[in-house]
Design an enzyme around this catalytic site. Structure first.
Site, short mmCIF file in Angstrom:
data_model
loop_
_atom_site.label_atom_id
_atom_site.label_comp_id
_atom_site.label_asym_id
_atom_site.label_seq_id
_atom_site.Cartn_x
_atom_site.Cartn_y
_atom_site.Cartn_z
N GLY A 31 39.00 32.08 37.70
CA GLY A 31 39.77 32.91 36.60
C GLY A 31 38.81 33.26 35.36
O GLY A 31 37.78 32.40 35.34
N ASP A 55 42.80 21.55 36.10
CA ASP A 55 42.78 21.66 37.55
C ASP A 55 44.10 21.20 38.22
O ASP A 55 44.68 20.03 37.66
CB ASP A 55 41.75 20.70 38.30
CG ASP A 55 41.52 21.02 39.57
OD1 ASP A 55 42.31 20.84 40.49
OD2 ASP A 55 40.48 21.52 39.92
N PHE A 107 49.86 30.20 41.53
CA PHE A 107 48.91 31.09 42.08
C PHE A 107 47.38 30.58 42.44
O PHE A 107 46.81 30.72 43.13
CB PHE A 107 48.36 32.18 41.17
CG PHE A 107 49.38 33.43 40.69
CD1 PHE A 107 49.47 34.22 41.58
CD2 PHE A 107 50.08 33.10 39.64
CE1 PHE A 107 50.58 35.18 41.21
CE2 PHE A 107 51.13 34.11 39.01
CZ PHE A 107 51.35 35.25 40.15
N ALA A 108 46.97 29.45 41.76
CA ALA A 108 46.03 28.79 41.75
C ALA A 108 45.37 28.36 43.14
O ALA A 108 46.12 27.70 43.78
CB ALA A 108 45.85 27.39 41.02
N ASN A 139 41.34 22.36 48.01
CA ASN A 139 41.90 23.27 46.72
C ASN A 139 43.39 23.68 47.02
O ASN A 139 44.05 23.53 45.93
CB ASN A 139 40.95 24.19 46.35
CG ASN A 139 41.19 24.81 45.00
OD1 ASN A 139 41.24 24.15 43.89
ND2 ASN A 139 41.09 26.09 45.01
N THR A 177 50.58 34.75 51.55
CA THR A 177 49.86 36.00 51.90
C THR A 177 50.33 36.52 53.29
O THR A 177 50.86 35.60 54.17
CB THR A 177 48.44 35.34 52.09
OG1 THR A 177 47.71 36.58 52.79
CG2 THR A 177 48.14 34.30 52.86
N TYR A 224 41.95 30.08 55.14
CA TYR A 224 42.71 30.43 54.16
C TYR A 224 44.01 30.51 54.40
O TYR A 224 45.10 30.09 53.88
CB TYR A 224 42.17 31.74 53.75
CG TYR A 224 42.86 32.38 52.76
CD1 TYR A 224 43.19 32.06 51.41
CD2 TYR A 224 43.64 33.59 53.10
CE1 TYR A 224 43.84 32.71 50.49
CE2 TYR A 224 44.51 34.40 52.29
CZ TYR A 224 44.62 33.91 50.96
OH TYR A 224 45.43 34.55 50.26
N PHE A 226 33.81 48.78 57.73
CA PHE A 226 33.80 47.69 58.73
C PHE A 226 34.56 48.21 60.10
O PHE A 226 35.57 47.95 60.36
CB PHE A 226 34.38 46.49 58.23
CG PHE A 226 33.73 45.80 56.96
CD1 PHE A 226 32.48 45.91 57.21
CD2 PHE A 226 34.29 45.00 56.24
CE1 PHE A 226 31.49 45.23 56.06
CE2 PHE A 226 33.58 44.67 55.33
CZ PHE A 226 32.29 44.59 55.32
N1 UFG Z 1 36.56 46.93 54.28
C1 UFG Z 1 35.58 47.78 54.47
N2 UFG Z 1 34.28 47.53 53.92
C2 UFG Z 1 34.40 46.57 52.82
C3 UFG Z 1 35.34 45.80 52.68
C4 UFG Z 1 36.69 45.97 53.33
O1 UFG Z 1 35.55 48.53 55.32
O2 UFG Z 1 33.20 46.48 52.28
C5 UFG Z 1 37.89 47.16 54.91
C6 UFG Z 1 38.47 45.86 55.67
O3 UFG Z 1 37.81 45.78 56.88
C7 UFG Z 1 39.95 45.96 55.63
C8 UFG Z 1 40.05 46.77 54.40
O4 UFG Z 1 38.98 47.31 54.08
O5 UFG Z 1 40.10 46.68 56.81
C9 UFG Z 1 40.80 45.74 53.29
O6 UFG Z 1 39.79 44.81 53.23
P1 UFG Z 1 40.15 43.81 52.00
O7 UFG Z 1 38.83 42.68 52.14
O8 UFG Z 1 39.99 44.69 50.72
O9 UFG Z 1 41.33 43.08 52.42
P2 UFG Z 1 41.79 42.32 53.59
O10 UFG Z 1 42.95 43.23 54.15
O11 UFG Z 1 40.80 41.70 54.33
O12 UFG Z 1 42.34 40.98 52.86
C10 UFG Z 1 43.55 40.97 51.84
C11 UFG Z 1 43.30 39.67 50.96
C12 UFG Z 1 43.25 38.61 51.69
C13 UFG Z 1 44.58 38.31 52.66
C14 UFG Z 1 44.74 39.57 53.57
C15 UFG Z 1 45.94 39.41 54.03
O13 UFG Z 1 42.19 39.99 50.30
O14 UFG Z 1 43.39 37.25 50.66
O15 UFG Z 1 44.69 40.79 52.70
O16 UFG Z 1 46.31 40.41 54.38
F1 UFG Z 1 44.41 37.19 53.38
#
Ligand code: UFG
Length: 327
Positions: free
Chosen positions: A39, A53, A75-76, A94, A119, A143, A209
Protein backbone atom coordinates in the site's frame (compact mmCIF):
# COMPACT_ATOMS: atom_id res chain seq x y z
CA UNK A 1 -26.95 4.16 9.11
CA UNK A 2 -25.40 5.58 12.31
CA UNK A 3 -21.72 6.49 12.43
CA UNK A 4 -19.77 3.24 12.60
CA UNK A 5 -16.24 2.60 13.84
CA UNK A 6 -14.65 0.53 11.11
CA UNK A 7 -11.17 -0.96 11.05
CA UNK A 8 -9.87 -1.45 7.50
CA UNK A 9 -6.84 -3.68 6.94
CA UNK A 10 -4.90 -3.01 3.76
CA UNK A 11 -6.66 0.35 3.55
CA UNK A 12 -3.68 1.99 1.85
CA UNK A 13 -3.90 -0.39 -1.13
CA UNK A 14 -5.86 -0.03 -4.34
CA UNK A 15 -9.34 -1.28 -3.42
CA UNK A 16 -8.87 -0.55 0.28
CA UNK A 17 -8.14 3.13 -0.24
CA UNK A 18 -11.21 3.65 -2.43
CA UNK A 19 -13.34 1.95 0.21
CA UNK A 20 -11.80 4.07 2.99
CA UNK A 21 -12.60 7.22 1.03
CA UNK A 22 -16.21 6.16 0.52
CA UNK A 23 -16.63 5.18 4.19
CA UNK A 24 -15.24 8.55 5.28
CA UNK A 25 -17.49 10.40 2.83
CA UNK A 26 -20.47 8.68 4.44
CA UNK A 27 -19.41 9.91 7.87
CA UNK A 28 -17.96 6.72 9.34
CA UNK A 29 -15.01 6.66 11.73
CA UNK A 30 -12.27 4.73 9.92
CA UNK A 31 -9.04 3.24 11.27
CA UNK A 32 -6.63 1.95 8.64
CA UNK A 33 -4.14 -0.80 9.39
CA UNK A 34 -1.49 -1.29 6.71
CA UNK A 35 2.15 -2.36 6.86
CA UNK A 36 2.79 -0.43 3.64
CA UNK A 37 4.51 -3.43 2.04
CA UNK A 38 2.23 -2.89 -0.99
CA UNK A 39 0.00 0.00 0.00
CA UNK A 40 0.91 3.68 -0.27
CA UNK A 41 1.01 6.19 2.55
CA UNK A 42 -0.36 8.90 0.22
CA UNK A 43 -3.59 6.91 -0.32
CA UNK A 44 -4.88 7.52 3.21
CA UNK A 45 -5.40 10.59 5.44
CA UNK A 46 -2.35 10.46 7.76
CA UNK A 47 -4.33 10.65 10.98
CA UNK A 48 -6.23 7.48 9.98
CA UNK A 49 -3.20 5.30 9.27
CA UNK A 50 -1.66 2.80 11.71
CA UNK A 51 1.45 1.18 10.31
CA UNK A 52 1.01 -2.35 11.52
CA UNK A 53 1.20 -5.88 10.14
CA UNK A 54 -2.02 -7.85 10.54
CA UNK A 55 0.03 -10.72 11.93
CA UNK A 56 0.78 -8.63 15.04
CA UNK A 57 -2.22 -10.02 16.89
CA UNK A 58 -1.69 -8.32 20.24
CA UNK A 59 -1.17 -4.86 18.71
CA UNK A 60 -4.22 -5.35 16.51
CA UNK A 61 -6.35 -6.36 19.50
CA UNK A 62 -5.10 -3.34 21.46
CA UNK A 63 -6.02 -1.02 18.58
CA UNK A 64 -9.49 -2.55 18.18
CA UNK A 65 -10.14 -2.19 21.88
CA UNK A 66 -8.95 1.42 21.90
CA UNK A 67 -11.01 2.31 18.82
CA UNK A 68 -14.06 0.36 20.01
CA UNK A 69 -14.30 -1.21 16.58
CA UNK A 70 -17.80 -2.17 15.38
CA UNK A 71 -16.72 -4.02 12.24
CA UNK A 72 -13.65 -4.95 10.22
CA UNK A 73 -13.12 -4.76 6.46
CA UNK A 74 -10.19 -7.01 5.59
CA UNK A 75 -8.20 -6.31 2.41
CA UNK A 76 -4.59 -6.85 3.51
CA UNK A 77 -3.21 -9.63 1.28
CA UNK A 78 -0.82 -10.39 -1.55
CA UNK A 79 -2.61 -10.62 -4.90
CA UNK A 80 -0.29 -11.84 -7.65
CA UNK A 81 -1.32 -15.24 -9.01
CA UNK A 82 1.99 -15.85 -10.85
CA UNK A 83 4.09 -14.99 -7.80
CA UNK A 84 1.96 -17.33 -5.68
CA UNK A 85 2.92 -20.22 -7.99
CA UNK A 86 6.61 -19.50 -7.27
CA UNK A 87 6.43 -18.59 -3.58
CA UNK A 88 3.34 -20.22 -2.08
CA UNK A 89 4.78 -19.93 1.44
CA UNK A 90 4.51 -16.14 1.31
CA UNK A 91 0.84 -16.35 0.29
CA UNK A 92 -0.09 -18.78 3.04
CA UNK A 93 1.92 -16.85 5.66
CA UNK A 94 0.62 -13.42 4.74
CA UNK A 95 -2.91 -14.12 3.50
CA UNK A 96 -3.93 -17.08 5.65
CA UNK A 97 -1.68 -16.25 8.63
CA UNK A 98 -2.77 -12.62 8.51
CA UNK A 99 -6.47 -13.52 8.40
CA UNK A 100 -6.07 -15.96 11.29
CA UNK A 101 -4.30 -13.32 13.37
CA UNK A 102 -7.04 -10.81 12.62
CA UNK A 103 -9.82 -13.26 13.51
CA UNK A 104 -8.00 -14.16 16.72
CA UNK A 105 -7.77 -10.47 17.68
CA UNK A 106 -11.47 -10.06 16.84
CA UNK A 107 -12.48 -12.94 19.09
CA UNK A 108 -10.28 -11.62 21.88
CA UNK A 109 -11.88 -8.18 21.71
CA UNK A 110 -15.45 -9.25 20.94
CA UNK A 111 -15.59 -7.72 17.44
CA UNK A 112 -18.12 -9.90 15.64
CA UNK A 113 -18.43 -8.58 12.11
CA UNK A 114 -16.04 -8.79 9.17
CA UNK A 115 -16.23 -8.15 5.43
CA UNK A 116 -13.58 -10.12 3.59
CA UNK A 117 -11.89 -9.37 0.31
CA UNK A 118 -12.20 -12.65 -1.61
CA UNK A 119 -11.83 -13.38 -5.30
CA UNK A 120 -13.29 -15.11 -8.34
CA UNK A 121 -10.06 -17.14 -8.22
CA UNK A 122 -11.82 -19.38 -5.65
CA UNK A 123 -13.76 -20.88 -8.60
CA UNK A 124 -10.60 -21.95 -10.45
CA UNK A 125 -11.32 -22.72 -14.10
CA UNK A 126 -15.12 -22.69 -14.16
CA UNK A 127 -16.93 -24.47 -16.97
CA UNK A 128 -20.05 -22.31 -16.74
CA UNK A 129 -20.66 -18.64 -17.32
CA UNK A 130 -21.94 -16.55 -15.65
CA UNK A 131 -20.70 -18.03 -12.36
CA UNK A 132 -23.12 -18.35 -9.44
CA UNK A 133 -21.96 -18.20 -5.82
CA UNK A 134 -22.77 -21.87 -5.25
CA UNK A 135 -20.46 -23.00 -8.06
CA UNK A 136 -17.97 -25.53 -6.64
CA UNK A 137 -14.89 -24.02 -5.05
CA UNK A 138 -11.67 -25.26 -6.60
CA UNK A 139 -8.66 -22.97 -6.49
CA UNK A 140 -5.96 -23.62 -9.07
CA UNK A 141 -3.17 -21.53 -7.52
CA UNK A 142 -1.93 -20.72 -3.99
CA UNK A 143 -3.32 -17.17 -4.20
CA UNK A 144 -6.85 -18.48 -4.80
CA UNK A 145 -6.30 -21.23 -2.24
CA UNK A 146 -5.30 -18.67 0.40
CA UNK A 147 -8.67 -16.99 -0.13
CA UNK A 148 -10.53 -20.33 -0.01
CA UNK A 149 -8.74 -21.16 3.25
CA UNK A 150 -9.73 -17.82 4.73
CA UNK A 151 -13.36 -18.32 3.67
CA UNK A 152 -13.19 -21.71 5.40
CA UNK A 153 -11.85 -20.11 8.58
CA UNK A 154 -14.66 -17.58 8.43
CA UNK A 155 -17.17 -20.43 8.35
CA UNK A 156 -15.74 -21.97 11.54
CA UNK A 157 -15.33 -18.66 13.36
CA UNK A 158 -19.01 -18.08 12.69
CA UNK A 159 -20.05 -21.57 13.84
CA UNK A 160 -17.91 -21.49 16.98
CA UNK A 161 -17.39 -17.82 17.89
CA UNK A 162 -20.44 -16.20 16.22
CA UNK A 163 -18.23 -13.94 14.09
CA UNK A 164 -20.52 -12.97 11.21
CA UNK A 165 -18.84 -12.42 7.87
CA UNK A 166 -19.47 -11.45 4.28
CA UNK A 167 -16.97 -12.67 1.69
CA UNK A 168 -16.98 -10.55 -1.45
CA UNK A 169 -15.60 -12.44 -4.44
CA UNK A 170 -14.26 -9.79 -6.77
CA UNK A 171 -13.96 -10.23 -10.48
CA UNK A 172 -11.62 -7.76 -12.25
CA UNK A 173 -11.28 -4.68 -10.09
CA UNK A 174 -10.38 -1.75 -12.33
CA UNK A 175 -10.84 1.98 -12.86
CA UNK A 176 -10.09 4.74 -10.37
CA UNK A 177 -11.81 7.40 -8.33
CA UNK A 178 -13.18 10.00 -10.80
CA UNK A 179 -11.38 12.68 -8.75
CA UNK A 180 -8.18 11.45 -10.41
CA UNK A 181 -5.99 11.35 -7.30
CA UNK A 182 -6.55 7.74 -6.24
CA UNK A 183 -5.97 4.74 -8.49
CA UNK A 184 -4.08 1.58 -9.24
CA UNK A 185 -0.36 1.64 -8.38
CA UNK A 186 0.87 -1.94 -8.21
CA UNK A 187 4.56 -2.71 -8.44
CA UNK A 188 5.14 -4.81 -10.39
CA UNK A 189 1.97 -4.15 -12.39
CA UNK A 190 0.32 -7.25 -13.86
CA UNK A 191 -3.16 -5.92 -14.66
CA UNK A 192 -4.35 -5.35 -18.17
CA UNK A 193 -5.63 -1.76 -18.19
CA UNK A 194 -2.60 -0.09 -16.54
CA UNK A 195 -0.30 -2.15 -18.78
CA UNK A 196 -2.19 -0.97 -21.86
CA UNK A 197 -1.68 2.63 -20.67
CA UNK A 198 2.03 1.97 -20.21
CA UNK A 199 2.18 0.71 -23.78
CA UNK A 200 0.71 4.00 -24.96
CA UNK A 201 3.15 6.09 -22.94
CA UNK A 202 6.27 4.04 -23.66
CA UNK A 203 5.51 2.95 -27.21
CA UNK A 204 6.49 -0.60 -26.12
CA UNK A 205 3.72 -2.98 -27.15
CA UNK A 206 1.61 -4.75 -24.54
CA UNK A 207 1.37 -8.50 -25.10
CA UNK A 208 -2.08 -10.00 -25.55
CA UNK A 209 -1.80 -13.36 -23.81
CA UNK A 210 -3.21 -15.67 -26.46
CA UNK A 211 -5.78 -15.26 -29.23
CA UNK A 212 -6.70 -18.90 -29.65
CA UNK A 213 -9.19 -19.21 -26.78
CA UNK A 214 -12.73 -20.50 -27.45
CA UNK A 215 -14.18 -16.95 -27.32
CA UNK A 216 -15.61 -14.81 -30.15
CA UNK A 217 -12.33 -12.97 -30.89
CA UNK A 218 -10.03 -15.62 -29.39
CA UNK A 219 -8.89 -13.49 -26.43
CA UNK A 220 -9.83 -14.02 -22.78
CA UNK A 221 -13.04 -12.58 -21.39
CA UNK A 222 -13.20 -10.93 -17.96
CA UNK A 223 -15.80 -9.05 -15.95
CA UNK A 224 -14.30 -5.59 -15.25
CA UNK A 225 -15.80 -3.91 -12.24
CA UNK A 226 -15.26 -0.26 -11.30
CA UNK A 227 -13.36 0.07 -8.04
CA UNK A 228 -15.88 2.56 -6.62
CA UNK A 229 -18.75 0.13 -7.29
CA UNK A 230 -16.65 -2.48 -5.53
CA UNK A 231 -16.14 -0.09 -2.62
CA UNK A 232 -19.91 0.43 -2.42
CA UNK A 233 -20.41 -3.34 -2.11
CA UNK A 234 -18.25 -3.32 1.05
CA UNK A 235 -20.37 -0.65 2.66
CA UNK A 236 -23.57 -2.54 1.88
CA UNK A 237 -22.01 -5.69 3.33
CA UNK A 238 -21.02 -3.89 6.55
CA UNK A 239 -24.56 -2.50 6.84
CA UNK A 240 -26.02 -5.99 6.29
CA UNK A 241 -23.92 -7.34 9.16
CA UNK A 242 -24.70 -4.36 11.42
CA UNK A 243 -28.41 -5.04 10.88
CA UNK A 244 -27.82 -8.51 12.30
CA UNK A 245 -27.58 -10.19 8.89
CA UNK A 246 -26.26 -13.73 8.53
CA UNK A 247 -22.86 -14.67 7.17
CA UNK A 248 -22.87 -14.94 3.39
CA UNK A 249 -20.77 -14.63 0.23
CA UNK A 250 -21.39 -12.61 -2.91
CA UNK A 251 -19.84 -12.20 -6.32
CA UNK A 252 -18.94 -8.65 -7.20
CA UNK A 253 -18.97 -8.25 -10.95
CA UNK A 254 -21.20 -6.63 -13.54
CA UNK A 255 -22.46 -9.79 -15.26
CA UNK A 256 -20.96 -8.64 -18.57
CA UNK A 257 -17.67 -9.85 -19.96
CA UNK A 258 -15.19 -8.06 -22.23
CA UNK A 259 -12.35 -9.57 -24.21
CA UNK A 260 -8.76 -8.32 -24.06
CA UNK A 261 -9.14 -6.85 -27.56
CA UNK A 262 -12.35 -5.08 -26.52
CA UNK A 263 -10.47 -3.50 -23.63
CA UNK A 264 -7.75 -2.33 -26.00
CA UNK A 265 -10.37 -0.84 -28.32
CA UNK A 266 -12.11 0.90 -25.40
CA UNK A 267 -8.78 2.43 -24.36
CA UNK A 268 -8.18 3.66 -27.90
CA UNK A 269 -11.63 5.24 -27.98
CA UNK A 270 -11.34 6.98 -24.62
CA UNK A 271 -7.77 8.19 -25.03
CA UNK A 272 -7.76 8.87 -28.77
CA UNK A 273 -4.37 7.15 -28.82
CA UNK A 274 -3.27 4.02 -30.69
CA UNK A 275 -2.37 1.07 -28.46
CA UNK A 276 0.70 -0.83 -29.65
CA UNK A 277 0.19 -4.54 -28.98
CA UNK A 278 1.45 -7.93 -30.04
CA UNK A 279 -0.16 -11.34 -29.73
CA UNK A 280 1.83 -13.64 -27.47
CA UNK A 281 1.54 -17.02 -25.82
CA UNK A 282 -1.25 -17.84 -23.40
CA UNK A 283 -0.42 -16.98 -19.77
CA UNK A 284 -0.39 -20.11 -17.65
CA UNK A 285 -3.53 -20.56 -15.55
CA UNK A 286 -5.74 -18.02 -17.37
CA UNK A 287 -9.31 -19.35 -17.73
CA UNK A 288 -10.90 -18.40 -21.10
CA UNK A 289 -13.83 -16.59 -19.51
CA UNK A 290 -14.72 -15.33 -16.02
CA UNK A 291 -18.04 -13.53 -15.74
CA UNK A 292 -20.00 -13.05 -12.53
CA UNK A 293 -23.63 -13.75 -11.89
CA UNK A 294 -24.23 -10.59 -9.88
CA UNK A 295 -27.95 -10.83 -9.10
CA UNK A 296 -27.46 -12.02 -5.54
CA UNK A 297 -25.63 -8.85 -4.48
CA UNK A 298 -28.17 -6.68 -6.30
CA UNK A 299 -31.24 -8.48 -4.97
CA UNK A 300 -30.13 -9.15 -1.41
CA UNK A 301 -27.99 -6.12 -0.57
CA UNK A 302 -29.44 -3.60 -3.03
CA UNK A 303 -26.15 -3.09 -4.86
CA UNK A 304 -26.61 -0.74 -7.79
CA UNK A 305 -23.40 -0.19 -9.77
CA UNK A 306 -22.90 3.35 -11.04
CA UNK A 307 -20.32 2.52 -13.70
CA UNK A 308 -21.33 -0.75 -15.37
CA UNK A 309 -19.50 -0.26 -18.68
CA UNK A 310 -15.88 -0.20 -19.80
CA UNK A 311 -16.15 3.50 -20.77
CA UNK A 312 -16.13 5.04 -17.28
CA UNK A 313 -13.64 2.46 -16.00
CA UNK A 314 -11.13 3.32 -18.70
CA UNK A 315 -11.82 7.05 -18.55
CA UNK A 316 -11.24 7.27 -14.79
CA UNK A 317 -8.20 5.00 -14.86
CA UNK A 318 -6.76 7.12 -17.68
CA UNK A 319 -7.37 10.33 -15.75
CA UNK A 320 -5.38 8.92 -12.83
CA UNK A 321 -2.67 7.51 -15.06
CA UNK A 322 -2.22 10.80 -16.96
CA UNK A 323 -1.72 12.67 -13.69
CA UNK A 324 0.86 10.17 -12.55
CA UNK A 325 2.74 9.28 -15.72
CA UNK A 326 2.57 12.31 -17.91
CA UNK A 327 2.23 15.20 -15.45
N1 UFG B 1 -3.70 -9.80 -20.12
C1 UFG B 1 -3.01 -9.69 -21.30
N2 UFG B 1 -1.82 -9.06 -21.28
C2 UFG B 1 -1.28 -8.51 -20.15
C3 UFG B 1 -2.01 -8.63 -18.93
C4 UFG B 1 -3.22 -9.28 -18.96
O1 UFG B 1 -3.44 -10.16 -22.34
O2 UFG B 1 -0.18 -7.96 -20.21
C5 UFG B 1 -5.01 -10.48 -20.12
C6 UFG B 1 -5.05 -11.71 -19.24
O3 UFG B 1 -4.64 -12.84 -19.94
C7 UFG B 1 -6.52 -11.75 -18.84
C8 UFG B 1 -6.95 -10.29 -18.85
O4 UFG B 1 -5.97 -9.60 -19.61
O5 UFG B 1 -7.24 -12.42 -19.81
C9 UFG B 1 -7.00 -9.68 -17.48
O6 UFG B 1 -5.78 -9.95 -16.80
P1 UFG B 1 -5.41 -9.31 -15.40
O7 UFG B 1 -4.03 -9.80 -15.07
O8 UFG B 1 -5.66 -7.86 -15.44
O9 UFG B 1 -6.47 -9.94 -14.40
P2 UFG B 1 -6.80 -11.48 -14.10
O10 UFG B 1 -8.13 -11.76 -14.71
O11 UFG B 1 -5.70 -12.38 -14.46
O12 UFG B 1 -6.81 -11.49 -12.51
C10 UFG B 1 -7.74 -10.81 -11.73
C11 UFG B 1 -7.08 -10.40 -10.43
C12 UFG B 1 -6.62 -11.59 -9.66
C13 UFG B 1 -7.77 -12.53 -9.47
C14 UFG B 1 -8.45 -12.84 -10.75
C15 UFG B 1 -9.68 -13.61 -10.43
O13 UFG B 1 -5.98 -9.58 -10.69
O14 UFG B 1 -6.13 -11.19 -8.41
O15 UFG B 1 -8.80 -11.64 -11.44
O16 UFG B 1 -10.61 -13.51 -11.38
F1 UFG B 1 -7.34 -13.69 -8.94
Amino acid sequence: MERLKILVTGGAGYIGSHTVRLLLSQGHDVTVVDNLSKGHRHNVPPERLYELDVRETAALAELMRRKQTDAVVHFAAFIAVGESMREPERYFANNVGGSLSLLTAMVETGVKRIVFSSTAAVYGNPYTSPILEDFPIHAVNPYGESKVMTETMLHWFDAIHQVRSVALRYFNASGADPAGDLGEEHEPETHLIPLVFRAISSGQPVTVFGNDYPTPDGTCIRDYIHVNDLAQAHILAVEHLMRGGESDRFNVGTGTGHSVLEVIRAVEEVTGRKVPYTIGERREGDPPSLVAASDKLKNQLGWNPQYPGLGAIVEHAWRFSEKHQFA
